[in-house]
Scaffold this motif. Structure first.
Motif, PDB file in Angstrom:
ATOM      1  N   ASN A 191       0.820  -1.215   0.000  1.00  0.00           N
ATOM      2  CA  ASN A 191       0.000   0.000   0.000  1.00  0.00           C
ATOM      3  C   ASN A 191       0.851   1.261   0.000  1.00  0.00           C
ATOM      4  O   ASN A 191       0.359   2.352   0.333  1.00  0.00           O
ATOM      5  N   LYS A 193       2.552   4.320  -1.574  1.00  0.00           N
ATOM      6  CA  LYS A 193       2.401   5.144  -2.767  1.00  0.00           C
ATOM      7  C   LYS A 193       3.757   5.368  -3.429  1.00  0.00           C
ATOM      8  O   LYS A 193       4.789   5.448  -2.761  1.00  0.00           O
ATOM      9  N   LEU A 262      -5.708   5.526  -8.593  1.00  0.00           N
ATOM     10  CA  LEU A 262      -5.805   5.602  -7.132  1.00  0.00           C
ATOM     11  C   LEU A 262      -7.151   6.169  -6.701  1.00  0.00           C
ATOM     12  O   LEU A 262      -7.707   5.776  -5.667  1.00  0.00           O
ATOM     13  N   THR A 263      -7.683   7.097  -7.496  1.00  0.00           N
ATOM     14  CA  THR A 263      -8.982   7.698  -7.182  1.00  0.00           C
ATOM     15  C   THR A 263     -10.115   6.707  -7.372  1.00  0.00           C
ATOM     16  O   THR A 263     -11.019   6.597  -6.535  1.00  0.00           O
ATOM     17  N   ASN A 265      -9.750   3.228  -8.027  1.00  0.00           N
ATOM     18  CA  ASN A 265      -9.486   1.858  -7.569  1.00  0.00           C
ATOM     19  C   ASN A 265      -8.431   1.870  -6.468  1.00  0.00           C
ATOM     20  O   ASN A 265      -7.227   1.905  -6.753  1.00  0.00           O
ATOM     21  N   LYS A 266      -8.890   1.866  -5.238  1.00  0.00           N
ATOM     22  CA  LYS A 266      -7.971   1.934  -4.103  1.00  0.00           C
ATOM     23  C   LYS A 266      -7.042   0.713  -4.052  1.00  0.00           C
ATOM     24  O   LYS A 266      -5.938   0.786  -3.528  1.00  0.00           O
TER      25      LYS A 266
END
Length: 346
Positions: A191, A193, A262-263, A265-266
């Motif tokens: 997770n 970034k 990312l917005t 699909n987490k």
């Protein structure tokens, strides 16, 4: 025959992947899995260099008693769990051809399940799977293919933060191929970034792959002294830049849609980190050719990330253009890299 397989999958896509067909995704994935299973199961054992040895070993082990099979773990052989599994299967199916089919079914079903569950565009995923060699690799690298099969559930456990199950499955994969242990790296950064950590790590990989080659070989030889990778550290066989260029192009394309993904699909972060590690390990193939095998544990998840990025394009016309261009490029790569030879087992 490979072109026949591609054509049959294309026909399946035309039939099932349209808005008029209910549950079309499911039927497409099932049909595609059946087609690939038939292709893999009916192949000749002489099609690839390593396969005859695997079949001969299977036939030999099939004659073992239970005690003799247990003694495999005392013998000086690579990953005896693979051959012990073969012994178990041989008690039901003594045919070496069935053994090849059994391993292919496990591998293909695992990845078609992944595509069915995760891919936004299953046809693109299948084309990536076929064109970049993930399918054909499973026809020759049987032990590692079985380990990669188990990486699929390990990916789900990592994605859902189930660390105990994740570790158990990776260790199970390790029993079939030592290199599977490398997949443990994904959990702590699943997770994370993309940022300076990735830039730093890529810089280190570039340094070892381009400048500190002898130091990297020495490191691999020391860490993997008791495995076959330790032997590879003394090899002078390397790969060219083609594999790196392909993965770099894929990563760059996916990076264009990083924020959008990312917005929307987490869960895409773990896919980006898999793609990053795949590219990082691919760099080391410039030092030791077999490192591309390590890269596959991570890069194979591009079959899900590429369609995700295409769908992240907000302009519908551009989305269709990208879909067509990527499909054409991938098909062209099949012809450029060479259409796989094929012959039936009979």
């Amino acid at each position: 025959m490979y072109l026949v397989l591609l054509g049959a999958i294309g026909v399946s896509a035309c039939i099932f992947l349209n808005n008029n067909y209910k549950d079309g995704r499911k039927y497409f994935c099932v049909t595609t899995a059946i087609l690939m299973i038939l292709y893999a199961s009916l192949r000749s054992k002489y099609l690839y260099t390593d396969t005859p040895g695997y079949v001969e070993k299977y036939l030999s082990i099939s004659k073992y008693s239970f005690i003799e099979a247990l003694n495999l773990f005392d013998a000086d052989m690579k990953n005896p769990s693979f051959y012990f599994l073969g012994w178990i299967v041989s008690k039901v199916f003594p045919s070496g051809q069935v053994w090849l089919a059994f391993l292919s079914i496990l591998y293909i079903v695992a990845f078609m399940f992944l595509i069915y569950k995760e891919s936004k565009m299953p046809l693109i995923s299948v084309v990536v799977f076929l064109s970049l060699g993930y399918f054909t690799f499973s026809l020759t690298g049987l032990r590692q293919a079985l380990a990669i099969t188990l990486i699929v559930p390990a990916y789900y456990f990592a994605k859902n933060n189930k660390i105990v199950k994740f570790i158990i499955v990776v260790l199970l994969a390790y029993l079939f191929h030592n290199s599977a242990l490398i997949f443990l790296l994904i959990y702590p950064i699943r997770n994370l970034k993309l940022g300076w950590f990735h830039v730093l790590l890529m810089g280190i990989c570039l340094a070892f792959s381009l400048v500190l080659k002898s130091e990297f070989k020495a490191f691999v030889g020391e860490v993997f002294e008791d495995s076959y990778y330790g032997g590879y550290s003394e090899s002078n066989k390397v790969l060219n830049f083609s594999g790196i260029i392909i993965q770099l192009a894929i990563f760059a394309f996916n990076l264009l849609y990083y924020k959008n993904n990312l917005t929307k699909n987490k869960g895409s972060l773990i896919l980006y980190n898999c793609a990053f590690l795949g590219l990082s390990f691919q760099l080391f193939s410039l030092v030791i050719a077999e490192m591309f095998r390590v890269s596959m544990y991570f890069s194979v998840f591009n079959i899900v990330l590429i369609p995700l990025s295409i769908m992240a394009e907000p302009n519908e016309k551009w989305r269709k253009v990208e879909m067509i261009l990527i499909t054409v490029v991938l098909f062209a790569y099949i012809f450029v890299s060479g259409i796989p030879k094929y012959s039936f087992f009979w």
